[in-house]
Enzyme design. Sequence first.
Site, PDB file in Angstrom:
ATOM      1  N   HIS A 202       7.449 -10.009   3.487  1.00  0.00           N
ATOM      2  CA  HIS A 202       6.788 -10.366   2.229  1.00  0.00           C
ATOM      3  C   HIS A 202       7.798 -10.331   1.087  1.00  0.00           C
ATOM      4  O   HIS A 202       8.543  -9.361   0.943  1.00  0.00           O
ATOM      5  CB  HIS A 202       5.658  -9.381   1.907  1.00  0.00           C
ATOM      6  CG  HIS A 202       4.451  -9.545   2.769  1.00  0.00           C
ATOM      7  ND1 HIS A 202       3.503  -8.551   2.934  1.00  0.00           N
ATOM      8  CD2 HIS A 202       4.021 -10.593   3.517  1.00  0.00           C
ATOM      9  CE1 HIS A 202       2.557  -8.977   3.740  1.00  0.00           C
ATOM     10  NE2 HIS A 202       2.846 -10.212   4.105  1.00  0.00           N
TER      11      HIS A 202
ATOM     12  N   TYR B 181      -3.097  -4.320   2.460  1.00  0.00           N
ATOM     13  CA  TYR B 181      -3.358  -3.537   3.665  1.00  0.00           C
ATOM     14  C   TYR B 181      -3.718  -2.095   3.340  1.00  0.00           C
ATOM     15  O   TYR B 181      -4.346  -1.417   4.148  1.00  0.00           O
ATOM     16  CB  TYR B 181      -2.151  -3.594   4.606  1.00  0.00           C
ATOM     17  CG  TYR B 181      -1.914  -4.988   5.126  1.00  0.00           C
ATOM     18  CD1 TYR B 181      -2.758  -5.553   6.076  1.00  0.00           C
ATOM     19  CD2 TYR B 181      -0.869  -5.766   4.637  1.00  0.00           C
ATOM     20  CE1 TYR B 181      -2.565  -6.842   6.527  1.00  0.00           C
ATOM     21  CE2 TYR B 181      -0.666  -7.058   5.091  1.00  0.00           C
ATOM     22  CZ  TYR B 181      -1.516  -7.594   6.034  1.00  0.00           C
ATOM     23  OH  TYR B 181      -1.325  -8.876   6.476  1.00  0.00           O
TER      24      TYR B 181
END
Length: 241
Positions: free
Chosen positions: A211, A220
Amino acid sequence: MDRQTAKKGVDQRTVAKIVSSLRSFFTFLTLEQEREDNPARLVEMPKMEQRIPGVLRVEEVERILSLIDTSTAYGMRDRALFELIYSCGLRISEAVELEIDKLYLEEGLIRVFGKGSRERLVPVGGEAVYRLGVYMEFGRPALVKGNKRSPKVFLNHRGMGLSRKGMWKRFRELTERAGIDAKVHTLRHSYATHLLEGGADLRAVQELLGHSDINTTQIYTHVDREDLRQYHAEFHPRGAG
């Protein structure tokens, strides 16, 4: 606009696409000197809600993978493929594009190219290393056809690189047999969530997932908080109120 579309049950992502298309259309008209203004610029883009990704429990991952018949070349391929995606948190594109010379199994690493051609080295877990080794030695040679020498790790029945569609189809067959609602990308979500639940640092997980923005990884932690809410509701004497 957000409230009006919400009342009508219109998805905000759909609205965003419409607004973007209108802006492009009126920009074209101004460039063609058909209009002097772009009224679509006055329309605010809807606020996009982050969708919390679906996540599998560890036992659900194991149940899906255990259904693969590893006595066949295709089974060896599928077990290695899905073990690798879960072990490394790979995107679907990263898995299908993976080439032989990017495997460093003795070191327990693979080299992948993610979005924007960003390159990263990713650790591979012991089970995935083992399954990849079995596939490369016994399964993959059986899938090579004639003089075709694809550099891709995962091959289809024609000896060419496995497609996304082929991967999706195979995983759907497994999840239907297991009675579990999941997609291939759910393995990546599960990888990230299980790392964080195990105490992994958010920055480290960001690097492992490839990312560019840590805010993408942050979602998450929301999944983890949802689990905490469920535990609270189930076990706290005032949790179910």
